[in-house]
Design an enzyme around this catalytic site. Sequence first.
Site, PDB file in Angstrom:
ATOM      1  N   GLY A 233       0.759  -1.246   0.000  1.00 35.88           N
ATOM      2  CA  GLY A 233       0.000   0.000   0.000  1.00 35.88           C
ATOM      3  C   GLY A 233       0.785   1.289   0.000  1.00 35.88           C
ATOM      4  O   GLY A 233       0.212   2.360  -0.196  1.00 35.88           O
ATOM      5  N   GLU A 268       3.861  -6.837   1.754  1.00 36.68           N
ATOM      6  CA  GLU A 268       3.513  -7.248   0.383  1.00 36.68           C
ATOM      7  C   GLU A 268       3.504  -6.031  -0.539  1.00 36.68           C
ATOM      8  O   GLU A 268       2.476  -5.670  -1.093  1.00 36.68           O
ATOM      9  CB  GLU A 268       2.117  -7.884   0.374  1.00 36.68           C
ATOM     10  CG  GLU A 268       1.942  -9.075   1.281  1.00 36.68           C
ATOM     11  CD  GLU A 268       0.476  -9.505   1.418  1.00 36.68           C
ATOM     12  OE1 GLU A 268      -0.431  -8.763   0.965  1.00 36.68           O
ATOM     13  OE2 GLU A 268       0.249 -10.577   1.971  1.00 36.68           O
ATOM     14  N   ARG A 271       3.394  -1.552  -5.740  1.00 36.93           N
ATOM     15  CA  ARG A 271       3.602  -0.246  -6.366  1.00 36.93           C
ATOM     16  C   ARG A 271       4.926   0.403  -5.963  1.00 36.93           C
ATOM     17  O   ARG A 271       5.657   0.917  -6.818  1.00 36.93           O
ATOM     18  CB  ARG A 271       2.443   0.670  -5.961  1.00 36.93           C
ATOM     19  CG  ARG A 271       2.402   1.975  -6.716  1.00 36.93           C
ATOM     20  CD  ARG A 271       1.377   2.916  -6.089  1.00 36.93           C
ATOM     21  NE  ARG A 271       0.112   2.298  -5.822  1.00 36.93           N
ATOM     22  CZ  ARG A 271      -0.908   2.257  -6.672  1.00 36.93           C
ATOM     23  NH1 ARG A 271      -0.813   2.826  -7.847  1.00 36.93           N
ATOM     24  NH2 ARG A 271      -2.038   1.665  -6.331  1.00 36.93           N
ATOM     25  N   ARG A 307      -5.263   2.613 -15.748  1.00 34.64           N
ATOM     26  CA  ARG A 307      -5.409   3.376 -14.502  1.00 34.64           C
ATOM     27  C   ARG A 307      -6.120   4.731 -14.669  1.00 34.64           C
ATOM     28  O   ARG A 307      -7.019   5.031 -13.904  1.00 34.64           O
ATOM     29  CB  ARG A 307      -4.050   3.573 -13.812  1.00 34.64           C
ATOM     30  CG  ARG A 307      -3.335   2.265 -13.471  1.00 34.64           C
ATOM     31  CD  ARG A 307      -2.188   2.437 -12.495  1.00 34.64           C
ATOM     32  NE  ARG A 307      -2.667   2.783 -11.180  1.00 34.64           N
ATOM     33  CZ  ARG A 307      -2.572   3.966 -10.627  1.00 34.64           C
ATOM     34  NH1 ARG A 307      -1.967   4.941 -11.262  1.00 34.64           N
ATOM     35  NH2 ARG A 307      -3.061   4.189  -9.443  1.00 34.64           N
ATOM     36  N   TYR A 311      -9.536   4.705 -12.615  1.00 34.94           N
ATOM     37  CA  TYR A 311      -9.529   5.390 -11.316  1.00 34.94           C
ATOM     38  C   TYR A 311      -9.364   6.904 -11.431  1.00 34.94           C
ATOM     39  O   TYR A 311      -9.278   7.587 -10.420  1.00 34.94           O
ATOM     40  CB  TYR A 311      -8.352   4.894 -10.445  1.00 34.94           C
ATOM     41  CG  TYR A 311      -8.128   3.417 -10.411  1.00 34.94           C
ATOM     42  CD1 TYR A 311      -9.039   2.576  -9.787  1.00 34.94           C
ATOM     43  CD2 TYR A 311      -6.988   2.854 -10.985  1.00 34.94           C
ATOM     44  CE1 TYR A 311      -8.811   1.207  -9.746  1.00 34.94           C
ATOM     45  CE2 TYR A 311      -6.755   1.492 -10.938  1.00 34.94           C
ATOM     46  CZ  TYR A 311      -7.668   0.681 -10.315  1.00 34.94           C
ATOM     47  OH  TYR A 311      -7.444  -0.665 -10.268  1.00 34.94           O
ATOM     48  N   CYS A 338     -12.837   3.404 -28.624  1.00 34.88           N
ATOM     49  CA  CYS A 338     -14.136   4.071 -28.740  1.00 34.88           C
ATOM     50  C   CYS A 338     -14.797   4.244 -27.379  1.00 34.88           C
ATOM     51  O   CYS A 338     -15.842   3.649 -27.091  1.00 34.88           O
ATOM     52  CB  CYS A 338     -15.031   3.264 -29.653  1.00 34.88           C
ATOM     53  SG  CYS A 338     -14.173   2.773 -31.135  1.00 34.88           S
ATOM     54  N   GLU A 339     -14.176   4.994 -26.513  1.00 33.01           N
ATOM     55  CA  GLU A 339     -14.709   5.290 -25.177  1.00 33.01           C
ATOM     56  C   GLU A 339     -14.197   6.669 -24.785  1.00 33.01           C
ATOM     57  O   GLU A 339     -13.008   6.965 -24.975  1.00 33.01           O
ATOM     58  CB  GLU A 339     -14.173   4.302 -24.134  1.00 33.01           C
ATOM     59  CG  GLU A 339     -14.518   2.873 -24.383  1.00 33.01           C
ATOM     60  CD  GLU A 339     -15.334   2.251 -23.273  1.00 33.01           C
ATOM     61  OE1 GLU A 339     -15.831   2.988 -22.384  1.00 33.01           O
ATOM     62  OE2 GLU A 339     -15.471   1.033 -23.304  1.00 33.01           O
ATOM     63  N   TYR A 367       0.612  -2.067 -12.015  1.00 37.08           N
ATOM     64  CA  TYR A 367      -0.771  -2.095 -12.494  1.00 37.08           C
ATOM     65  C   TYR A 367      -0.892  -1.444 -13.872  1.00 37.08           C
ATOM     66  O   TYR A 367      -1.903  -0.838 -14.197  1.00 37.08           O
ATOM     67  CB  TYR A 367      -1.717  -1.414 -11.484  1.00 37.08           C
ATOM     68  CG  TYR A 367      -1.529  -1.941 -10.082  1.00 37.08           C
ATOM     69  CD1 TYR A 367      -1.977  -3.218  -9.748  1.00 37.08           C
ATOM     70  CD2 TYR A 367      -0.870  -1.200  -9.106  1.00 37.08           C
ATOM     71  CE1 TYR A 367      -1.776  -3.723  -8.468  1.00 37.08           C
ATOM     72  CE2 TYR A 367      -0.664  -1.707  -7.825  1.00 37.08           C
ATOM     73  CZ  TYR A 367      -1.114  -2.958  -7.513  1.00 37.08           C
ATOM     74  OH  TYR A 367      -0.916  -3.460  -6.259  1.00 37.08           O
TER      75      TYR A 367
HETATM   76  N1  LLP Z   1      -1.437  -7.143  -0.638  1.00 32.08           N
HETATM   77  C1  LLP Z   1      -2.749  -7.239  -0.914  1.00 32.08           C
HETATM   78  C2  LLP Z   1      -3.551  -8.200  -0.165  1.00 32.08           C
HETATM   79  C3  LLP Z   1      -3.311  -6.437  -1.907  1.00 32.08           C
HETATM   80  O1  LLP Z   1      -4.610  -6.531  -2.166  1.00 32.08           O
HETATM   81  C4  LLP Z   1      -2.490  -5.527  -2.625  1.00 32.08           C
HETATM   82  C5  LLP Z   1      -3.038  -4.675  -3.674  1.00 32.08           C
HETATM   83  C6  LLP Z   1      -1.125  -5.465  -2.311  1.00 32.08           C
HETATM   84  C7  LLP Z   1      -0.635  -6.284  -1.305  1.00 32.08           C
HETATM   85  C8  LLP Z   1      -0.154  -4.549  -3.016  1.00 32.08           C
HETATM   86  O2  LLP Z   1      -0.439  -3.208  -2.792  1.00 32.08           O
HETATM   87  P1  LLP Z   1       0.549  -2.047  -3.295  1.00 32.08           P
HETATM   88  O3  LLP Z   1       1.800  -2.097  -2.474  1.00 32.08           O
HETATM   89  O4  LLP Z   1       0.818  -2.272  -4.737  1.00 32.08           O
HETATM   90  O5  LLP Z   1      -0.229  -0.806  -3.077  1.00 32.08           O
HETATM   91  N2  LLP Z   1      -5.017  -1.531  -9.495  1.00 32.08           N
HETATM   92  C9  LLP Z   1      -4.932  -0.490  -8.493  1.00 32.08           C
HETATM   93  C10 LLP Z   1      -4.329  -0.981  -7.221  1.00 32.08           C
HETATM   94  C11 LLP Z   1      -5.040  -2.169  -6.641  1.00 32.08           C
HETATM   95  C12 LLP Z   1      -4.340  -2.749  -5.458  1.00 32.08           C
HETATM   96  C13 LLP Z   1      -4.935  -4.039  -5.078  1.00 32.08           C
HETATM   97  N3  LLP Z   1      -4.287  -4.683  -3.996  1.00 32.08           N
HETATM   98  C14 LLP Z   1      -4.148   0.680  -9.058  1.00 32.08           C
HETATM   99  O6  LLP Z   1      -3.736   0.624 -10.213  1.00 32.08           O
HETATM  100  O7  LLP Z   1      -3.973   1.688  -8.385  1.00 32.08           O
END
Ligand code: LLP
Length: 404
Positions: A233, A268, A271, A307, A311, A338-339, A367
């Site tokens: 996150g 985990e 990003r 993205r 979002y 076409c969007e 992502y």
């Molecule tokens: N762990 C779990 C259980 C998760 O659901 C996620 C992301 C992560 C770790 C990794 O999170 P990060 O460090 O990447 O923030 N597609 C969206 C982001 C969706 C994230 C889903 N879960 C975007 O492009 O912003």
Amino acid sequence: MYFNKNKLFIEKVSCLKIAREFGTPSYCYSLNRLKNNIRNFQRNFKTISPLLCFSVKSNSNLQILKEIKKLGMGADVVSKGEMLQALKAGISTNKIVFSGVGKKTDELEFAIKKKILLINAESESEIYEIERLAKLKKTIVNIGIRLNPNIDAKTLKKISTGKHEDKFGLTEKAFLNVLKYFKDSNFVKIKCLSVHIGSQITDYKPYLKMINVLDKIIKKSKHLFDYIDLGGGMGIQYEKKTKLFNYKKYREIISNFLKKHKVKIIFEPGRSIIANCAMLLTQIIYIKNTSKKRFVILDAAMNDLMRPALYGSYHNIIPLVKSNKKNKKIHDFVGPICETTDKFLSVKGFQKLNEKDYVAILDVGAYGMSLSSNYNLRPKASEIMVEKKSFKVILKRQKLSNII
Ligand code: LLP
């Protein structure tokens, strides 16, 4: 990424050279940046020596996973596909955690067979299913249970995961019940409490709240966990105005928590490891002027990079060749799909651009490719890895014959 004599470079390679050689749209990664990000992440949390499991959903390219593995990371996976890819990259099973609200029986069977470190379960039904399978196989399965701490991560609405209205994890009450119920199970051992409150979090305060919730619930449960999986996150700076995530503060909060709880921390991150390693090189097909706007129509589209459409996320766009000439009009950088939402960026004024020029969409390593699709039957882009002076294809551009 930097300009040298007005030309954009990634490491020691001109982006123009890559675009011309491999065509566009192409995702282009810097290996050096990837290595630095991992080392920085490790350094930031050195004193708590966590297990780092890269979130494969953010980028599932095999070569990238191999590099990540070399630097010691494990994997956080959410499907059998991602598990297979992590294993193929050589990541050992004792560094793999499996998350997700809807793991199917064959996926759980596979995870059990492989004896991965943890299956992070997200519902009572899932734990029953794991227990049933473990019994059948006459084996013991180590699991984590994901808590929904009911915390607002103050991030994009569509990527928040830690509030009660979100589908993820168990409420505190259900969590405590499950712990009691499975305490004496011969087949399922609850080793971990897992949590993940959202993505692109730039303020440490939601994490502070989260840790406080964890502290309380662990005390209440009197359960001895081996691991606390804090998810990912941590946000990055897509825009200059975004403040940098305060790793020091987060580390301090966790250090204090560890004084009270003797556990191994798992992260985990996705990003924060891979987002700023890549740009999407794309060519201008046409430029269309209206009285109000200049539409710059690119050969990359929302199927290549979802993205912004999904979002409303911001990704900066820069030219591959810089010039001082300006055009003051509003520029809408759009794709050919076409969007109406097939739009990457709207900016007031940009340098003068011509048809056939190239631009780069920045910070697309997380992502980006992993969320891409064949919408409009468009073949997926290629992926290129740059290392110092050399560069190579790490995923070939899809051919139309692959999808037709
Ligand atoms: N762990 C779990 C259980 C998760 O659901 C996620 C992301 C992560 C770790 C990794 O999170 P990060 O460090 O990447 O923030 N597609 C969206 C982001 C969706 C994230 C889903 N879960 C975007 O492009 O912003």
